[in-house]
Each structure stands twice: as C-alpha cells, then as structure tokens.
Design a protein around this motif. Structure first.
Motif, PDB file in Angstrom:
ATOM      1  N   PRO A 119      61.973 -41.626 -17.625  1.00  0.00           N
ATOM      2  CA  PRO A 119      62.270 -40.499 -16.719  1.00  0.00           C
ATOM      3  C   PRO A 119      62.515 -40.988 -15.292  1.00  0.00           C
ATOM      4  CG  PRO A 119      60.288 -40.079 -18.012  1.00  0.00           C
ATOM      5  CD  PRO A 119      60.664 -41.506 -18.249  1.00  0.00           C
ATOM      6  N   THR A 120      63.382 -40.293 -14.597  1.00  0.00           N
ATOM      7  CA  THR A 120      63.648 -40.596 -13.197  1.00  0.00           C
ATOM      8  C   THR A 120      63.883 -39.286 -12.468  1.00  0.00           C
ATOM      9  OG1 THR A 120      64.897 -42.039 -11.701  1.00  0.00           O
ATOM     10  CG2 THR A 120      66.166 -40.881 -13.392  1.00  0.00           C
ATOM     11  N   ARG A 121      64.068 -39.370 -11.181  1.00  0.00           N
ATOM     12  CA  ARG A 121      64.336 -38.186 -10.366  1.00  0.00           C
ATOM     13  C   ARG A 121      65.771 -38.224  -9.874  1.00  0.00           C
ATOM     14  NH1 ARG A 121      59.998 -35.405 -10.074  1.00  0.00           N
ATOM     15  NH2 ARG A 121      57.933 -36.304  -9.976  1.00  0.00           N
ATOM     16  N   LEU A 122      66.381 -37.062  -9.885  1.00  0.00           N
ATOM     17  CA  LEU A 122      67.725 -36.909  -9.347  1.00  0.00           C
ATOM     18  C   LEU A 122      67.665 -37.126  -7.837  1.00  0.00           C
ATOM     19  CD1 LEU A 122      70.654 -36.072 -10.057  1.00  0.00           C
ATOM     20  CD2 LEU A 122      69.982 -33.713  -9.595  1.00  0.00           C
ATOM     21  N   ASP A 123      68.686 -37.786  -7.303  1.00  0.00           N
ATOM     22  CA  ASP A 123      68.724 -38.010  -5.863  1.00  0.00           C
ATOM     23  C   ASP A 123      68.793 -36.672  -5.124  1.00  0.00           C
ATOM     24  OD1 ASP A 123      71.868 -37.579  -5.040  1.00  0.00           O
ATOM     25  OD2 ASP A 123      71.621 -38.349  -7.076  1.00  0.00           O
ATOM     26  N   LEU A 124      68.335 -36.679  -3.888  1.00  0.00           N
ATOM     27  CA  LEU A 124      68.261 -35.442  -3.097  1.00  0.00           C
ATOM     28  C   LEU A 124      69.626 -34.798  -2.865  1.00  0.00           C
ATOM     29  CD1 LEU A 124      65.473 -36.089  -0.454  1.00  0.00           C
ATOM     30  CD2 LEU A 124      65.573 -34.279  -2.175  1.00  0.00           C
ATOM     31  N   GLU A 125      70.661 -35.592  -2.669  1.00  0.00           N
ATOM     32  CA  GLU A 125      71.996 -35.028  -2.415  1.00  0.00           C
ATOM     33  C   GLU A 125      72.456 -34.166  -3.589  1.00  0.00           C
ATOM     34  OE1 GLU A 125      76.624 -36.359  -1.636  1.00  0.00           O
ATOM     35  OE2 GLU A 125      75.079 -37.916  -1.697  1.00  0.00           O
ATOM     36  N   ASN A 126      72.380 -34.689  -4.805  1.00  0.00           N
ATOM     37  CA  ASN A 126      72.815 -33.923  -5.981  1.00  0.00           C
ATOM     38  C   ASN A 126      71.859 -32.782  -6.290  1.00  0.00           C
ATOM     39  OD1 ASN A 126      75.337 -35.050  -6.885  1.00  0.00           O
ATOM     40  ND2 ASN A 126      74.193 -36.926  -7.262  1.00  0.00           N
ATOM     41  N   TYR A 127      70.572 -33.015  -6.102  1.00  0.00           N
ATOM     42  CA  TYR A 127      69.601 -31.938  -6.296  1.00  0.00           C
ATOM     43  C   TYR A 127      69.914 -30.765  -5.358  1.00  0.00           C
ATOM     44  CZ  TYR A 127      65.268 -29.302  -5.994  1.00  0.00           C
ATOM     45  OH  TYR A 127      64.355 -28.282  -5.974  1.00  0.00           O
ATOM     46  N   ASN A 128      70.190 -31.072  -4.104  1.00  0.00           N
ATOM     47  CA  ASN A 128      70.491 -30.017  -3.128  1.00  0.00           C
ATOM     48  C   ASN A 128      71.779 -29.278  -3.470  1.00  0.00           C
ATOM     49  OD1 ASN A 128      68.149 -30.403  -1.641  1.00  0.00           O
ATOM     50  ND2 ASN A 128      69.090 -31.916  -0.301  1.00  0.00           N
ATOM     51  N   LYS A 129      72.762 -29.972  -4.034  1.00  0.00           N
ATOM     52  CA  LYS A 129      74.003 -29.309  -4.473  1.00  0.00           C
ATOM     53  C   LYS A 129      73.699 -28.294  -5.575  1.00  0.00           C
ATOM     54  CE  LYS A 129      77.144 -33.174  -3.572  1.00  0.00           C
ATOM     55  NZ  LYS A 129      78.007 -34.188  -4.232  1.00  0.00           N
ATOM     56  N   LEU A 130      72.890 -28.726  -6.549  1.00  0.00           N
ATOM     57  CA  LEU A 130      72.521 -27.830  -7.650  1.00  0.00           C
ATOM     58  C   LEU A 130      71.692 -26.664  -7.155  1.00  0.00           C
ATOM     59  CD1 LEU A 130      71.713 -30.470 -10.391  1.00  0.00           C
ATOM     60  CD2 LEU A 130      73.496 -28.717 -10.520  1.00  0.00           C
ATOM     61  N   LYS A 131      70.764 -26.934  -6.263  1.00  0.00           N
ATOM     62  CA  LYS A 131      69.888 -25.884  -5.718  1.00  0.00           C
ATOM     63  C   LYS A 131      70.733 -24.866  -4.941  1.00  0.00           C
ATOM     64  CE  LYS A 131      65.580 -24.777  -5.634  1.00  0.00           C
ATOM     65  NZ  LYS A 131      64.971 -24.293  -6.864  1.00  0.00           N
ATOM     66  N   ALA A 132      71.717 -25.333  -4.177  1.00  0.00           N
ATOM     67  CA  ALA A 132      72.572 -24.443  -3.404  1.00  0.00           C
ATOM     68  C   ALA A 132      73.355 -23.505  -4.333  1.00  0.00           C
ATOM     69  CB  ALA A 132      73.522 -25.241  -2.520  1.00  0.00           C
ATOM     70  N   LEU A 133      73.904 -24.041  -5.414  1.00  0.00           N
ATOM     71  CA  LEU A 133      74.641 -23.189  -6.352  1.00  0.00           C
ATOM     72  C   LEU A 133      73.693 -22.222  -7.050  1.00  0.00           C
ATOM     73  CD1 LEU A 133      77.302 -22.390  -7.668  1.00  0.00           C
ATOM     74  CD2 LEU A 133      76.901 -24.175  -9.376  1.00  0.00           C
ATOM     75  N   GLN A 134      72.532 -22.706  -7.441  1.00  0.00           N
ATOM     76  CA  GLN A 134      71.539 -21.848  -8.110  1.00  0.00           C
ATOM     77  C   GLN A 134      71.180 -20.646  -7.231  1.00  0.00           C
ATOM     78  OE1 GLN A 134      67.639 -23.564  -8.568  1.00  0.00           O
ATOM     79  NE2 GLN A 134      67.132 -22.240 -10.297  1.00  0.00           N
TER      80      GLN A 134
END
Length: 138
Positions: A119-134
């Motif tokens: 397991p790993t963590r998604l980088d903050l840039e991509n996480y923030n993109k997904l969170k913004a769309l959500q």
C-alpha cells in the motif's frame, strides 16, 4: 459530483439469452471510474510511470433488470469515500431511453506500489484534484 458516461451495449457483450453477460457490469463500472479520474485530471498512465498502481480490493454489483443488446447505458459514477490510500466509488447503470435503473454497484480501489504491491499514498496534487471534483457541484 456525478460523472456520466454513455455506452452502447454491443452484441458480443450478450449471452445466448440476448442479455448482457453479468461480467460486463464490472467493465462498465471501470469505464465510469476511468472517466471520473480523467475528468479530475488524474493521469493513470503517469501514475504507473511513477510506479503507482490502482488495483481493486472489493467490487459488488446488484443486478436489478436485464440489459439488452443495443441499450444505451448511462453509467453514473460518484466517489463515496476518498483518502490518499483508497477510493470507493458507487455506480448506477441506467437505461438512457427510459431511465430504468438496471444495476447498482460499488468498488474499492487502493493505491499500491507496482513492484511490491505494498500500500502507498496518493500524492497530494492528484488527491486534491480528486477531492476538488468530488466536492464540485458541476
């Protein structure tokens, strides 16, 4: 935020009864999930180049009504839960011509290292993109 994709049911996706084979529902969920990621600006090819994969840990589908050859499906995808370690999506397969709800489902994808599967963590840039769309209304 709901992301919508439309797909036409192809002949090869049906069984001898003329009904879409149940395994296709999972593929249609993937179409919806891939469009969701693309709409958010997350490039899966780029993640894989960096050694991050996005495997499914859990999938479920409730089959409500048959899907037939030639039906136009509306695949409605929503992110139910999002962390930097996982993403849970819900799906609705709807017959576009009459708004009949055909199936509902859910997937849980986790982020992992390609070489080890750890397991790993998604980088903050991509996480923030997904969170913004959500969190968007459009």
């Amino acid at each position: 935020m709901i992301v919508i994709v439309k797909e036409k049911v192809r002949y090869y996706e049906t069984d001898m009864m003329g009904i879409a084979h149940h395994s296709n529902h999972i593929r249609w969920f993937e179409c919806g999930r891939s469009e969701y990621l693309q709409r958010a600006g997350v490039d899966l090819n780029e993640l894989m180049k960096r050694g991050i994969i996005y495997p499914i840990k859990h999938v479920s589908c409730e089959y409500l009504h048959p899907i037939y050859f030639g039906d136009i499906l509306r695949i409605e995808t929503t992110v139910k839960r999002l962390t930097r370690a996982q993403m849970v999506c819900t799906y609705r397969l709807v017959r576009d011509i009459d708004d009949t709800l055909l199936a509902i489902g859910e997937t849980q994808n986790v982020f992992a290292l390609q070489k080890t599967g750890a397991p790993t963590r998604l980088d903050l840039e991509n996480y923030n993109k997904l969170k913004a769309l959500q969190n968007s209304d459009t």
